[in-house]
Design a protein around this motif. Structure first.
Motif, PDB file in Angstrom:
ATOM      1  N   GLU A 243       0.817  -1.217   0.000  1.00  0.00           N
ATOM      2  CA  GLU A 243       0.000   0.000   0.000  1.00  0.00           C
ATOM      3  C   GLU A 243       0.845   1.259   0.000  1.00  0.00           C
ATOM      4  O   GLU A 243       0.546   2.223  -0.718  1.00  0.00           O
ATOM      5  N   PHE A 244       1.914   1.292   0.818  1.00  0.00           N
ATOM      6  CA  PHE A 244       2.746   2.488   0.864  1.00  0.00           C
ATOM      7  C   PHE A 244       3.446   2.721  -0.469  1.00  0.00           C
ATOM      8  O   PHE A 244       3.483   3.841  -0.986  1.00  0.00           O
ATOM      9  N   GLU A 247       1.358   4.261  -2.986  1.00  0.00           N
ATOM     10  CA  GLU A 247       1.235   5.709  -2.788  1.00  0.00           C
ATOM     11  C   GLU A 247       2.445   6.435  -3.370  1.00  0.00           C
ATOM     12  O   GLU A 247       2.309   7.495  -4.001  1.00  0.00           O
ATOM     13  N   GLU A 250       2.120   6.441  -7.155  1.00  0.00           N
ATOM     14  CA  GLU A 250       1.110   7.393  -7.595  1.00  0.00           C
ATOM     15  C   GLU A 250       1.632   8.824  -7.499  1.00  0.00           C
ATOM     16  O   GLU A 250       1.402   9.644  -8.402  1.00  0.00           O
ATOM     17  N   LEU A 251       2.360   9.130  -6.413  1.00  0.00           N
ATOM     18  CA  LEU A 251       2.973  10.452  -6.280  1.00  0.00           C
ATOM     19  C   LEU A 251       3.924  10.704  -7.441  1.00  0.00           C
ATOM     20  O   LEU A 251       3.905  11.782  -8.061  1.00  0.00           O
ATOM     21  N   TYR A 272       8.683  10.606   4.111  1.00  0.00           N
ATOM     22  CA  TYR A 272       7.451  10.138   4.742  1.00  0.00           C
ATOM     23  C   TYR A 272       7.574  10.338   6.243  1.00  0.00           C
ATOM     24  O   TYR A 272       8.502   9.821   6.883  1.00  0.00           O
ATOM     25  N   GLY A 276       2.672  12.757   6.488  1.00  0.00           N
ATOM     26  CA  GLY A 276       2.424  11.832   5.397  1.00  0.00           C
ATOM     27  C   GLY A 276       3.525  11.867   4.363  1.00  0.00           C
ATOM     28  O   GLY A 276       4.650  12.294   4.631  1.00  0.00           O
ATOM     29  N   LEU A 277       3.222  11.414   3.160  1.00  0.00           N
ATOM     30  CA  LEU A 277       4.197  11.364   2.068  1.00  0.00           C
ATOM     31  C   LEU A 277       4.324  12.740   1.432  1.00  0.00           C
ATOM     32  O   LEU A 277       3.325  13.366   1.082  1.00  0.00           O
TER      33      LEU A 277
END
Length: 407
Positions: A243-244, A247, A250-251, A272, A276-277
């Protein structure tokens, strides 16, 4: 396909890109600063032509060299893989009507404040930042955002020249230092707390063709401040289904889209932490410090050839296998001077030898490099293992066991 490659001979790693292009069938034409006789038969044989200039960062000289080749053959692409070469290459592309990364995109990937302004406008989470031209502007930013802050040249590569400041006095000292080095415009930004890593890609027409996620231990600024630390970075093989990392990917895709990056290697730093990221910065070029060598070892795939295949044939040749996690641990001398000896190499070779990719140990009598010179400035070991946690533990073991003595 006829491809011009900027500066094929120096630094030595540049030769890998030329040979990769030739290996996938490209006709490579080099523009560089080395005398033709100093290229060597191997490199010379990988190119169809070579044009020497006084400086590859002199835009007019680069344009003249490109036109020299255009008078003889159709040129499909112009590639540059060194940070300082990317803007002259983009300007030469636009002047000679060669497709590729634009001046606008290159500028946004070089100028930190402009980069972050563009990404904030696109909704990408990033640190507060500004371009400053005076100490008064710096103080105004500090009063508004608060300490700690990061100060660095606007167009620096990676952590080069980056300074953390925690007070008004330290800010004044950093600005005086940059002024003494001739830096006329500076980037200042909020210091983001958290773990640091990087996300690297090879993109094709704006889409990610290959990608890798890599972690720093510890963060770069801390690693470059303390001699006793044996810093490391390690690329994970746990990307899919996490999951991380989804992310992070996607970033990265949002950043690539917002900056208009089309077909290129990219190197993106991220943090991070409690917020958050957060995006840190991106270069429209391959990463340094041998990261692609680690990616190649981690996937049993030649990443240089993959880059060349994407550039030349507009598609990947092989998928990334994610077979191993792979990392590098830097081994610092206990003081500056000359290398006097090593302890622990045989121990590590005996216990971990099957997982070691390679190691570099400057000979006794060779001068040491300062801590801030980077991860490959002195001794280092690179290794891989199918289990990420085991690979991390091995890097720690190497850092504790091998000692570099200097006098």
């Amino acid at each position: 396909m006829n491809i011009i490659f900027v500066e094929p001979a120096f630094p030595a790693n540049q030769r890998r890109f030329v040979h990769a292009l030739a290996s996938v069938g490209a006709n490579v034409y080099g523009i560089g600063e080395s005398d033709d006789a100093h290229l060597g038969d191997d490199l010379r044989g990988a190119m169809r032509g070579y044009y020497r200039v006084g400086s590859v960062t002199n835009v007019q000289q680069l344009i003249d060299a490109v036109r020299f080749f255009q008078d003889k053959v159709w040129i499909d692409a112009l590639e540059a893989t060194i940070e300082a070469h990317t803007m002259p290459a983009a300007q030469a592309r636009e002047a000679t009507n060669i497709p590729g990364t634009s001046v606008r995109t290159t500028w946004l990937c070089r100028d930190k404040p402009s980069m972050k302004d563009a990404l904030r406008a696109a909704g990408v989470p990033t640190a507060e930042s500004a371009a400053i031209d005076s100490s008064a502007e710096a103080k105004q930013f500090a009063d508004r955002v608060g300490y700690p802050l990061i100060v660095k040249p606007r167009a620096g590569a990676g952590a080069l020249g980056t300074v953390r400041v925690d007070s008004d006095d330290e800010l004044v000292g950093a600005l005086q230092r940059f002024g003494g080095e001739g830096t006329t415009s500076i980037a200042i930004e909020e210091f983001v707390q958290g773990h640091e890593g990087f996300y690297d890609t090879i993109t094709l027409e704006g889409r990610v063709a290959h990608d890798w996620v890599t972690h720093y231990y510890p963060n770069v600024l801390e690693a470059m401040r303390h001699r006793w630390i044996s810093p490391q970075f390690i690329t994970t093989n746990r990307v899919e289904g996490n999951e991380f990392y989804a992310e992070v990917r996607e970033l990265g895709r949002r950043v690539i889209d917002a900056l208009g990056i089309e077909t290129s290697a990219t190197h993106m730093e991220w943090f991070y932490g409690p917020k958050g990221l957060r995006f840190s910065e991106i270069g429209c070029r391959p990463p340094g410090v041998g990261a692609w060598d680690l990616y190649s070892a981690a996937n049993d795939v030649d990443v240089y050839r993959e880059w060349a295949h994407v550039i030349t044939h507009r598609r990947p040749e092989q998928p990334m296998k994610r077979t191993y996690a792979a990392g590098l641990v830097a081994l610092r001398p206990d003081r500056d001077g000359v290398v006097t000896g090593y302890d622990g190499i045989d121990d590590i070779q005996h216990r971990l030898g099957e997982w070691i990719i390679d190691g570099h140990f400057p000979p006794v009598g060779q001068g040491t490099q300062p801590v801030e010179a980077g991860y490959m400035a002195n001794a280092y070991v690179r290794l891989r293992h199918p289990d990420y946690d085991a690979a991390r533990a091995m890097l720690d073991d190497v850092g504790r066991t091998i000692k570099v003595h200097a006098g």
